[in-house]
Design a protein around this motif. Structure first.
Motif, short mmCIF file in Angstrom:
data_model
loop_
_atom_site.label_atom_id
_atom_site.label_comp_id
_atom_site.label_asym_id
_atom_site.label_seq_id
_atom_site.Cartn_x
_atom_site.Cartn_y
_atom_site.Cartn_z
N TYR A 42 50.07 36.37 51.13
CA TYR A 42 51.45 36.35 51.37
C TYR A 42 52.13 36.26 50.18
CZ TYR A 42 51.00 31.18 50.48
OH TYR A 42 50.99 29.86 49.97
N LEU A 89 52.89 48.78 52.41
CA LEU A 89 53.05 47.69 53.34
C LEU A 89 54.30 47.02 53.25
CD1 LEU A 89 51.53 46.65 55.97
CD2 LEU A 89 50.69 44.81 54.48
N SER A 90 55.01 46.91 54.07
CA SER A 90 56.33 46.13 54.26
C SER A 90 56.27 44.80 54.55
CB SER A 90 57.52 46.68 54.99
OG SER A 90 57.85 47.80 54.68
N VAL A 91 56.29 43.94 53.71
CA VAL A 91 56.28 42.24 53.76
C VAL A 91 57.20 41.58 53.92
CG1 VAL A 91 54.71 40.43 53.24
CG2 VAL A 91 53.84 42.65 52.96
N ARG A 92 57.41 40.50 54.90
CA ARG A 92 58.44 39.51 54.81
C ARG A 92 57.87 38.32 54.06
NH1 ARG A 92 62.47 41.18 57.39
NH2 ARG A 92 62.46 42.48 59.20
N THR A 102 62.67 41.88 52.81
CA THR A 102 61.44 42.86 52.99
C THR A 102 61.02 43.21 51.64
OG1 THR A 102 62.05 43.67 55.20
CG2 THR A 102 60.13 44.82 53.99
N LYS A 112 43.33 38.86 52.23
CA LYS A 112 44.26 37.99 52.91
C LYS A 112 45.34 37.47 52.22
CE LYS A 112 44.18 35.05 57.07
NZ LYS A 112 43.43 34.45 58.06
N LYS A 141 49.63 38.57 55.88
CA LYS A 141 49.08 39.91 55.94
C LYS A 141 47.47 39.96 55.51
CE LYS A 141 52.73 41.94 57.53
NZ LYS A 141 52.76 42.54 58.70
N GLN A 142 47.01 41.00 56.06
CA GLN A 142 45.50 41.22 55.76
C GLN A 142 45.36 42.82 55.62
OE1 GLN A 142 42.31 39.30 57.65
NE2 GLN A 142 40.85 41.03 57.40
N VAL A 143 44.80 43.07 54.58
CA VAL A 143 44.61 44.58 54.36
C VAL A 143 42.98 44.73 53.99
CG1 VAL A 143 46.88 45.29 53.53
CG2 VAL A 143 45.33 44.50 51.90
N THR A 157 45.10 50.76 53.24
CA THR A 157 46.33 50.82 53.33
C THR A 157 47.10 51.08 52.11
OG1 THR A 157 46.31 49.18 55.02
CG2 THR A 157 48.41 49.42 54.05
N GLU A 181 55.13 35.75 55.04
CA GLU A 181 54.36 36.20 56.21
C GLU A 181 53.08 36.73 55.96
OE1 GLU A 181 54.88 40.15 59.34
OE2 GLU A 181 55.77 39.96 57.28
#
Length: 184
Positions: free
Chosen positions: A150, A85-88, A61, A148, A93-95, A82, A91
């Motif tokens: 990753y 944010l924790s991201v793998r 993470t 958006k 993600k969108q903020v 935001t 993965e």
């Protein structure tokens, strides 16, 4: 008493001055090339990444911190929805970022990203970003702007936190007028 001819010395000094100005002028593009090659200075790609990405790394993470600020000459209100944010890695993600033009005129802005630590910039893959385009807002208009992204799973293991900061600049004066844009 003999008179000394200072002409050659003045020509040499003039040439040195011209060369120094030329070198200083060339530093900006050279620095940009250096940053692009090495990934230093936290500069991110100016073009969207592809949505095809690597497999999600479920064992790891990464914390992403989001910052937003408008330049001192930019009257817009600019903020991130935001903060963290924790991201793998791998993965998608969108903020979102919010922007509001409190002035009584239409303005154009450009967001400039910066990533810290600098080497992480090459691993932050933005698929969609408001920073790829100029943002025009009419007087009193507000807008939600998506990001958006990753994180490339190849991110070095010693990087656990990435800070993505956007600075918003007023570029209203540099926007081409419709008559000029049609000529191109």
């Amino acid at each position: 008493m003999t008179q000394v001819n200072h002409g050659p010395l003045l020509r040499k000094l003039g040439l040195i001055i011209v060369l120094m100005f030329g070198f200083a002028f060339a530093l900006v593009p050279l620095y940009d090339v250096f940053c692009r090659i090495t990934g230093l200075n936290g500069k991110t790609a100016e073009q969207p990444a592809t949505a095809d990405r690597a497999v999600i790394d479920d064992k790891r993470t990464v914390q992403i911190e989001f910052l937003a600020h408008a330049d001192a000459q930019m009257p817009w209100q600019f903020s991130e929805e935001t903060e963290r944010l924790s991201v793998r890695p791998g993965e998608m993600k969108q903020v979102n970022y919010r922007v509001f033009n409190p002035t009584d005129r239409t303005m154009v802005a450009q967001a400039v990203p910066s990533v810290s630590p600098g080497p992480a910039a090459t691993y932050l893959k933005k698929v969609e970003c408001f920073c790829f385009n100029r943002q025009e807002l009419k007087a009193g208009e507000s807008k939600l702007m998506p990001l958006k992204f990753y994180i490339d799973p190849a991110l070095p293991g010693d990087i656990n936190t990435i800070t993505l900061s956007y600075s918003l600049y007023d570029i209203t004066e540099t926007k081409p007028t419709p008559a000029l844009a049609q000529r191109k």
